[in-house]
Design a protein around this motif. Structure first.
Motif, short mmCIF file in Angstrom:
data_model
loop_
_atom_site.label_atom_id
_atom_site.label_comp_id
_atom_site.label_asym_id
_atom_site.label_seq_id
_atom_site.Cartn_x
_atom_site.Cartn_y
_atom_site.Cartn_z
N LEU A 64 -5.16 0.11 2.03
CA LEU A 64 -5.38 1.02 0.90
C LEU A 64 -4.09 1.31 0.14
O LEU A 64 -4.09 1.45 -1.08
N MET A 65 -2.98 1.38 0.85
CA MET A 65 -1.68 1.60 0.21
C MET A 65 -1.40 0.46 -0.77
O MET A 65 -0.95 0.69 -1.90
N HIS A 66 -1.72 -0.75 -0.33
CA HIS A 66 -1.53 -1.95 -1.15
C HIS A 66 -2.45 -1.91 -2.37
O HIS A 66 -2.01 -2.07 -3.52
N MET A 67 -3.72 -1.63 -2.14
CA MET A 67 -4.67 -1.64 -3.26
C MET A 67 -4.44 -0.45 -4.19
O MET A 67 -4.57 -0.55 -5.40
N GLN A 68 -4.06 0.69 -3.59
CA GLN A 68 -3.75 1.86 -4.42
C GLN A 68 -2.55 1.56 -5.33
O GLN A 68 -2.53 1.94 -6.50
N GLY A 69 -1.57 0.87 -4.77
CA GLY A 69 -0.40 0.49 -5.57
C GLY A 69 -0.77 -0.37 -6.75
O GLY A 69 -0.25 -0.19 -7.86
N LEU A 70 -1.71 -1.27 -6.53
CA LEU A 70 -2.17 -2.15 -7.62
C LEU A 70 -3.01 -1.36 -8.63
O LEU A 70 -2.87 -1.52 -9.84
N LEU A 71 -3.89 -0.50 -8.10
CA LEU A 71 -4.76 0.30 -8.98
C LEU A 71 -3.94 1.17 -9.92
O LEU A 71 -4.22 1.27 -11.11
N ARG A 72 -2.92 1.78 -9.36
CA ARG A 72 -2.10 2.66 -10.19
C ARG A 72 -1.28 1.88 -11.20
O ARG A 72 -1.15 2.28 -12.35
N ARG A 73 -0.72 0.77 -10.75
CA ARG A 73 0.08 -0.05 -11.68
C ARG A 73 -0.79 -0.54 -12.83
O ARG A 73 -0.41 -0.53 -13.98
N ASN A 74 -2.03 -0.94 -12.50
CA ASN A 74 -2.90 -1.51 -13.52
C ASN A 74 -3.82 -0.46 -14.16
O ASN A 74 -4.70 -0.81 -14.93
N GLY B 291 7.45 -3.38 -5.39
CA GLY B 291 7.21 -2.71 -6.66
C GLY B 291 7.10 -3.62 -7.86
O GLY B 291 6.86 -3.15 -8.97
N ARG B 292 7.26 -4.92 -7.66
CA ARG B 292 7.13 -5.81 -8.82
C ARG B 292 5.72 -5.75 -9.38
O ARG B 292 5.51 -5.80 -10.59
N ARG B 293 4.75 -5.65 -8.51
CA ARG B 293 3.36 -5.64 -8.98
C ARG B 293 2.59 -4.39 -8.57
O ARG B 293 1.45 -4.22 -8.94
N ARG B 294 3.22 -3.55 -7.72
CA ARG B 294 2.50 -2.41 -7.16
C ARG B 294 3.33 -1.15 -7.27
O ARG B 294 4.56 -1.22 -7.22
N GLU B 295 2.65 0.00 -7.34
CA GLU B 295 3.34 1.28 -7.22
C GLU B 295 3.59 1.55 -5.74
O GLU B 295 2.80 1.14 -4.88
N LEU B 296 4.66 2.26 -5.47
CA LEU B 296 4.91 2.72 -4.11
C LEU B 296 4.04 3.93 -3.84
O LEU B 296 3.62 4.62 -4.76
N PRO B 297 3.76 4.22 -2.57
CA PRO B 297 3.00 5.45 -2.30
C PRO B 297 3.81 6.66 -2.74
O PRO B 297 5.04 6.65 -2.72
#
Lengths: 296, 475
Positions: free
Chosen positions: A219-229, B448-454
């Motif tokens: 979820l941390m991984h997918m949440q990171g993508l969701l927020r970025r996108n 962080g290149r493609r994702r936000e950190l928690p």
């Protein structure tokens, strides 16, 4: 029953509410929970990188730390599998793991198999996309992987279905990996992100409001993508849903537990719950699907 | 082509992923095959029993391999075949060349054989003035484009039909811009028919060798192995020593699993059995005299070394169905060529480091350990556990990148000290809260290149526990 709570290191530091929710759920079912504070990490990151010598001392530590308990419960399929299935490599025949390998349970597994919980209760009136974390599914067999032909109970969804109003949405690929994979997420960042984006698309096309999983790392991984996108989908750990947390309405998601708590208070003051959003997105999928066969 | 330059998987994969549209197309094409496989497997109530049986047969055969090989040689010789033994790729190639030269062969048709790919037989024979034509449609496409197969069952799965049209236009004179699969396939059929008729010898791989009878079995969908061995008088079958099964009655277990796992068919269109060389007629009124020669080349090329390893021995059970590739979420999104190995995907990432660990050190990590390959494998090779075992093996041989080793050693030290861990966690979270975004998301932050950190919470769980529960704790 008194159980040792085994909290994955990243949940301890970054997603404390997942562990708090785990404590609440266990206590609700009459379990006395203890958290031995000398615990840190089970050694999985080192083990999965191949660094057995770095992982071994952590495995030996964990066995000592959890020696006093008859049951150890962990809100992660992956860390549970590390202990149950992979600790063999780190204990010689003379070394005692104090039964850790056989007494460690993933949270849903513990509720389902040990406590034999029939109904979770409460209400969660939302469309849920269940993300089957690979290690929970294929190493702990919490459910039935789509590759195998042996019917099995799906312990996670069975518990979730007892919550009023909770609707599990059908996914096109019910158990494909999200691409987190520990250090894989960094080492193979491009493939990892592509896998995550595809998983998210599947949940969006199914009309899910929230992705729920037994592993916060996925979820941390997918949440990171969701927020970025900037995509309109939330993530929640299954423990948070079982504990009765509401769906976070904040775009930033479930981890801001203070704001969630504040919302809880506000919700109690409001006459009725606010209407939930149901994001639906038309995707450009399967345009090519029919053309593929002739290309081989 | 020979030895391939060392390219790390992440860099090669990044290139494939960069073309999102093609990646999605590739992913869907293979997922389509995986779903076909699921439907076929579901149609057999005894599916899991078949997998278990196949695994047991393979384990048994590999354990008693020397005995079965000798039994096979004796039986095949009785059937009139010539059996050759090759310790490695080089010897295999020399044996094949010698047989071809003895028969003054100039033109060879070859049906699909991953073993000859592994031995780089084509370029070797071409250097000695022999024309080799791959007769499997996908392999022919790849051969005309001077590429390598990107998949062991679907060698041209990475190529779109429009690109096949361009290749055929250039080499076979099809109409420019034509991309209709039916039209292109017919063009290839005509072209290959000429090659079959002109060939002096046929080379095939072997799917199964039967120790009891000395027979070999070749499975194809295009019938090209039959044509290639029926028209020319000389048939050379190249066979890895792990292809043996003990008895003819064991074969059904594998043919039922192979096609279902590979392409979702109940059985391959052609399952060709060869017991000895071509005869004038095997029927009651025929003379039964041999009219051709069958040579079987048994190849080790590192297989004994894998057999000697307790850890990796199960990988020799592989029947080359390719199901682990079709199901692998990494393979589907990074393409077969990103593995830079003869056999790509999960099984390739297990087998390739056994041949050259330094060249293929990035492959066991080109995997999220999702375990789908392990569950899909028809002979139950614990593939993702083997990939994990390779990571350990590479680390113990000091073949892991130093940065990884140091990071993990440091993390291990930190995790042995709970107070230090708690302090480092607190510091990290506070730093993340106050550091400006452009500093956090710097070039070194691969996550962080493609994702936000928690988003870092104010307090950790252990702090919460201290405040809310520890006072009630018993010890």
């Amino acid at each position: 029953m008194r159980v040792g709570l085994f909290v994955p290191c990243y949940i301890d530091q970054f997603y404390p509410d997942v562990a708090v929710a785990t404590v609440e759920v266990l206590e609700r079912f009459g379990v006395e929970v203890d958290f031995p504070t000398s615990q840190t990490c089970c050694g999985q990151p080192m083990a999965n990188t191949g660094c057995a010598e770095a992982a071994r001392p952590l495995a030996l530590r964990a066995a000592e730390i959890f020696a006093p308990y008859t049951h150890v419960v962990c809100p992660s399929g992956s860390c549970t599998s590390m202990v149950r299935n992979h600790y063999d490599a780190y204990f010689s025949d003379e070394e005692d793991d104090h039964g850790l390998r056989s007494k460690t349970f993933e949270l849903c597994e513990f509720l389902h198999d040990v406590l034999r919980v029939e109904s979770i209760g409460g209400s969660f009136p939302h469309r849920v996309g269940l993300h089957q974390s690979c290690h929970g599914l294929r190493e702990l067999r919490l459910g039935w992987s789509s590759e195998t032909m042996t019917a099995r109970d799906d312990k996670v969804s069975r518990l979730l279905r007892t919550i009023e109003g909770l609707e599990l949405v059908p996914l096109k690929r019910p158990d494909e990996c999200c691409g987190f994979g520990g250090t894989f997420a960094v080492q193979e960042a491009d493939v990892s992100a592509a896998m995550g984006c595809d998983r998210i698309e599947d949940h969006l096309q199914a009309g899910a409001e929230v992705i729920v999983a037994g592993d916060m790392s996925c979820l941390m991984h997918m949440q990171g993508l969701l927020r970025r996108n900037r995509q309109p989908l939330q993530v929640m750990h299954v423990a948070q849903v079982l504990a009765g947390r509401p769906l976070p309405s904040d775009r930033r998601g479930a981890i801001r537990e203070r704001e969630v708590a504040a919302e809880e208070v506000a919700a109690n003051l409001r006459p009725a719950a606010p209407p939930s959003r149901t994001p639906r997105r038309e995707t450009a999928e399967s345009l090519e699907a029919t053309k593929l066969q002739g290309d081989v | 082509m020979g030895a391939l330059p060392i390219v790390e998987h992440p860099a090669a994969a990044a290139k494939f992923v960069a073309n999102r549209e093609r990646m999605a197309w590739h992913d869907k094409a293979l997922w389509f095959v995986r779903e076909k496989r699921d439907r076929m497997a579901h149609s057999l109530p005894e599916w899991e029993w078949l997998r278990e049986t196949a695994s047991a047969i393979k384990q048994h055969t590999i354990a008693a391999l020397p005995e079965y090989l000798e039994q096979f040689e004796a039986a095949a010789t009785r059937q009139g075949a010539h059996v050759h033994w090759a310790a490695d790729a080089e010897e295999h190639n020399r044996i094949v060349l010698r047989i071809l030269e003895e028969h003054q062969v100039r033109r060879v048709v070859k049906s699909k054989s991953m073993l000859t790919e592994e031995c780089h037989l084509n370029p070797f024979l071409e250097r000695h003035g022999i024309e080799v034509v791959d007769t499997d449609l996908g392999e022919r496409i790849v051969q005309l484009r001077h590429e390598r197969p990107s998949h062991i069952v679907l060698p041209a799965i990475h190529i779109k039909k429009e690109e096949v049209g361009d290749t055929f236009h250039e080499h076979l004179g099809t109409e420019a811009g034509a991309a209709d699969p039916q039209y292109l396939t017919e063009a290839a059929r005509g072209h290959l028919r000429d090659k079959f008729l002109a060939a002096d010898a046929g080379i095939t791989g072997v799917n199964f060798g039967i120790a009891e009878t000395g027979g070999i079995v070749v499975c194809t969908n295009e019938g090209n192995a039959d044509l290639g061995t029926s028209l020319p008088p000389l048939h050379i079958a190249c066979m890895g020593i792990e292809k043996l099964i003990p008895r003819a009655r064991d074969l059904g277990v594998f043919t039922r699993l192979l096609a279902r796992s590979a392409t979702g068919q109940p059985i391959t269109t052609y399952t060709s059995h060869f017991h000895g060389p071509l005869r004038e007629s095997d029927g009651p009124e025929g003379s039964g005299r041999t009219s051709g020669e069958l040579h079987i080349v048994l190849v080790d090329n590192g297989r004994t070394r894998i057999r000697d390893s307790q850890e990796f021995r199960p990988a020799l059970g592989c029947i080359r169905c390719g199901a682990c590739m079709n199901t692998c979420p990494v393979y589907r999104r990074s393409g077969g060529h990103s593995y830079n190995a003869v056999v790509p995907g999960p099984i390739g990432s297990v087998l390739s480091p056994a041949a050259d660990p330094a060249a293929h050190q990035s492959l066991p990590s080109a995997c999220s350990l999702c375990g789908s390959c392990t569950d899909v494998c028809p002979v139950r090779i614990p593939l993702h556990h083997q990939l994990l075992a390779w990571r350990r093996e590479l680390a113990s041989r000091r073949l892991l990148p130093a940065s990884k080793r140091w990071a993990m050693d440091a993390a291990s030290q930190l995790m042995r000290h709970p107070r230090l861990f708690a302090a480092a966690g607190w510091l990290g979270r506070q730093a993340l809260r106050i550091t400006p975004r452009f500093l956090v998301y710097n070039r070194l932050n691969t996550w962080g290149r493609r994702r936000e950190l928690p988003e870092p919470p104010r307090e950790s769980f252990r702090e919460w526990w201290k405040q809310n529960r520890e006072s009630q704790s018993h010890d």
